[in-house]
Scaffold this active site. Structure first.
Site, PDB file in Angstrom:
ATOM      1  N   VAL A 134       0.827  -1.210   0.000  1.00  0.00           N
ATOM      2  CA  VAL A 134       0.000   0.000   0.000  1.00  0.00           C
ATOM      3  C   VAL A 134       0.858   1.255   0.000  1.00  0.00           C
ATOM      4  CG1 VAL A 134      -1.858   1.197   1.213  1.00  0.00           C
ATOM      5  CG2 VAL A 134      -1.586  -1.249   1.510  1.00  0.00           C
ATOM      6  N   CYS A 135       0.438   2.244  -0.789  1.00  0.00           N
ATOM      7  CA  CYS A 135       1.061   3.567  -0.738  1.00  0.00           C
ATOM      8  C   CYS A 135       0.269   4.366   0.295  1.00  0.00           C
ATOM      9  CB  CYS A 135       0.999   4.249  -2.100  1.00  0.00           C
ATOM     10  SG  CYS A 135       1.694   5.914  -2.063  1.00  0.00           S
ATOM     11  N   LEU A 136       0.828   4.477   1.489  1.00  0.00           N
ATOM     12  CA  LEU A 136       0.164   5.160   2.590  1.00  0.00           C
ATOM     13  C   LEU A 136       1.149   6.154   3.193  1.00  0.00           C
ATOM     14  CD1 LEU A 136      -2.617   4.981   3.955  1.00  0.00           C
ATOM     15  CD2 LEU A 136      -1.626   3.363   5.575  1.00  0.00           C
TER      16      LEU A 136
END
Length: 153
Positions: A85-87
């Site tokens: 995930v790009c968080l």
């Protein structure tokens, strides 16, 4: 170990908080550094299923951020094919040791509900989300129905 004490407290707090969008959060039998849970989105197109997630905490936690992995496939511009995930909240540049896991999970729910095509891990899906939004929503809903877990009652 400070990480163990903090993670024990954070896990307990999360279980008590009973977030409607996160269910069955628990640590693995082998290690408190690995948690699993079920993400249960409330907004379309992901509200047709539930998504198994894994949270891995480094031994240096809270001085290093955890990593989140979707174990269930999801059609989302901010989640790659491997489930990463790009968080921003857990990027090394933005991480603060005072950030709690509950805040990280709230940010995860927010990005699932409101994808950020300007920070994609899958540029093809980000482009579709922006240029052909109706098509994206329909495909994501169908993908969710086919690949996601059954929503808990």
């Amino acid at each position: 170990m400070a990480a163990t004490r903090r993670l024990t407290r954070e896990l307990s707090d999360l279980v008590e908080a009973k977030m409607s969008t996160l269910r069955n959060i628990e640590s693995s039998d082998e290690s408190l550094l690995m948690w699993t849970g079920l993400l249960v989105p409330e907004k379309a197109p992901y509200n047709k299923g539930a998504f198994r997630i894994e949270i891995n905490f480094p031994p240096q936690y809270p001085f290093m951020p955890p990593k989140i992995l979707f174990k269930t496939k999801i059609y989302h511009p901010n989640v790659d094919e491997k489930g990463e995930v790009c968080l921003p909240i857990i990027s090394t540049d933005n991480w603060k040791p005072t950030t709690r896991t509950e805040q990280v999970l709230q940010a995860l729910v927010a990005i699932v509900h409101n994808p950020e095509p300007e920070h994609p891990l899958r540029s093809d899906l980000a482009e579709e989300f922006v240029r052909e939004h109706k098509k994206f929503m329909k495909t994501a809903e169908e993908f969710t129905k086919k690949n996601a877990e059954k929503r808990p009652e």
